[in-house]
Design a protein around this motif. Structure first.
Motif, short mmCIF file in Angstrom:
data_model
loop_
_atom_site.label_atom_id
_atom_site.label_comp_id
_atom_site.label_asym_id
_atom_site.label_seq_id
_atom_site.Cartn_x
_atom_site.Cartn_y
_atom_site.Cartn_z
N ALA A 1 25.30 -49.07 6.77
CA ALA A 1 25.97 -47.82 6.38
C ALA A 1 25.99 -47.68 4.87
N VAL A 2 26.27 -48.78 4.15
CA VAL A 2 26.28 -48.73 2.68
C VAL A 2 24.89 -48.44 2.14
N GLN A 3 23.86 -49.05 2.73
CA GLN A 3 22.49 -48.80 2.29
C GLN A 3 22.09 -47.35 2.45
N ALA A 4 22.71 -46.65 3.41
CA ALA A 4 22.40 -45.23 3.64
C ALA A 4 23.15 -44.30 2.70
N ILE A 5 24.12 -44.83 1.96
CA ILE A 5 24.95 -43.98 1.11
C ILE A 5 24.18 -43.29 -0.01
N PRO A 6 23.28 -43.95 -0.75
CA PRO A 6 22.58 -43.24 -1.82
C PRO A 6 21.90 -41.95 -1.35
N ALA A 7 21.22 -42.01 -0.22
CA ALA A 7 20.57 -40.81 0.32
C ALA A 7 21.61 -39.76 0.70
N SER A 8 22.76 -40.21 1.22
CA SER A 8 23.83 -39.26 1.58
C SER A 8 24.39 -38.57 0.35
N ILE A 9 24.54 -39.31 -0.75
CA ILE A 9 25.04 -38.71 -1.99
C ILE A 9 24.06 -37.66 -2.50
N VAL A 10 22.77 -37.98 -2.48
CA VAL A 10 21.75 -37.02 -2.92
C VAL A 10 21.81 -35.75 -2.07
N SER A 11 21.92 -35.92 -0.75
CA SER A 11 21.98 -34.77 0.16
C SER A 11 23.26 -33.97 -0.04
N PRO B 1 21.63 -41.90 -7.04
CA PRO B 1 22.01 -43.31 -7.18
C PRO B 1 21.15 -44.25 -6.34
N SER B 2 21.20 -45.50 -6.70
CA SER B 2 20.65 -46.58 -5.89
C SER B 2 21.82 -47.42 -5.41
N VAL B 3 21.55 -48.42 -4.61
CA VAL B 3 22.62 -49.30 -4.14
C VAL B 3 23.31 -49.98 -5.33
N ALA B 4 22.59 -50.16 -6.44
CA ALA B 4 23.18 -50.78 -7.63
C ALA B 4 24.28 -49.92 -8.24
N ASP B 5 24.31 -48.63 -7.91
CA ASP B 5 25.32 -47.72 -8.44
C ASP B 5 26.55 -47.64 -7.53
N LEU B 6 26.61 -48.50 -6.53
CA LEU B 6 27.72 -48.51 -5.58
C LEU B 6 28.57 -49.76 -5.75
N SER B 7 29.84 -49.61 -5.46
CA SER B 7 30.75 -50.75 -5.42
C SER B 7 31.54 -50.67 -4.12
N VAL B 8 31.34 -51.64 -3.25
CA VAL B 8 32.07 -51.65 -1.97
C VAL B 8 33.50 -52.12 -2.25
N ALA B 9 34.42 -51.18 -2.17
CA ALA B 9 35.82 -51.47 -2.52
C ALA B 9 36.59 -52.09 -1.37
N ASP B 10 36.22 -51.72 -0.13
CA ASP B 10 36.99 -52.24 1.00
C ASP B 10 36.18 -52.05 2.28
#
Length: 243
Positions: A42-52, A73-82
């Motif tokens: 799910a986290v790996q899919a987030i960059p594409a979701s942000i772009v969309s 963004p890429s996964v490197a631009d994400l921080s899994v907070a919880d």
């Protein structure tokens, strides 16, 4: 003197992970989410979701979102907070997590922005039904055993439920029952007007207040205004993607 490169803050990602499904949410973009079979997927899919999501906002001529630090963004631009180990709200009436970012006190500007985003999703949803009669809506199947009419009715009822959880029991207070308004477009409009009015009525210092809705089906499920706005948008966008 060496150059100091200041990296932009990452997007904060919060995840609900069940046995076979996970849902990741972007704190800086309430309503933006991604689904996967596990938290990592799910986290790996987030960059594409942000772009969309940002492209969707641009399609509605939404001004630049200050919190959208990186547009691609890429996964490197994400921080899994919880990561909360509970099933995400994949079925009607199921529980949804309350995250720390749902407890933030929203400004008038951010509250109005979320309501504006909801107006975009509503326009997109109604566009799917444009020109169709009730009979045609009921005949148009978008999932096994579920018509477009069923989906519109469900979206309206879910939104009624979200605001009911925040402001208290609305039965008998607002002109909505299980049967009325019976016209599905009218029902969507009446409940949306009620949702917006009630959301705006919550004082600024109460917007981050956690509510325990003892009158609801899940009286121990915690809610805030931010969670209700987030879930309303996530839910409507989810059903738009189905249609």
């Amino acid at each position: 003197m060496p150059f100091i490169i200041q990296r932009r803050p990452p997007y904060r990602i919060y995840v609900e992970e069940g046995r076979s499904l996970a849902m990741a949410h972007v704190a800086e973009l309430p309503g933006c989410y991604a689904i996967g079979s596990s938290a990592p997927k799910a986290v790996q899919a987030i960059p594409a979701s942000i772009v969309s999501f940002l492209a969707w906002l641009r399609s509605h001529r939404e001004p630049l979102v200050p919190e959208a630090y990186v547009s691609r963004p890429s996964v490197a631009d994400l921080s899994v907070a919880d990561i909360l180990h509970q099933d995400p709200p994949a079925a009607a009436g199921s529980r949804a997590a309350l995250f720390e970012f749902d407890k933030e006190v929203w400004s008038d500007e951010k509250t109005e922005r979320a309501l504006r985003w909801l107006s975009y999703s509503r326009a997109d949803l109604l566009a799917r039904a444009n020109g169709l009669t009730d009979a045609e809506l009921k005949a148009k199947q978008i999932a096994p055993g579920r018509s477009l009419w069923d989906t519109l009715w469900h979206v309206a009822n879910a939104e009624y439920g979200y605001i009911n959880l925040i402001v208290g029991p609305l039965e008998g207070v607002e002109p909505v029952t299980d049967e009325e308004p019976a016209d599905v477009r009218r029902r969507l409009a009446v409940i949306r007007e009620m949702f917006v009015t009630q959301a705006r009525s919550i004082p600024a210092d109460k917007r981050g207040e956690v509510v325990l809705p003892i009158w609801a089906d899940h009286p121990d499920e915690l809610w805030t205004l931010a969670k209700a706005l987030r879930r309303a948008l996530e839910h409507e966008l989810e059903h738009i993607s189905e249609t």
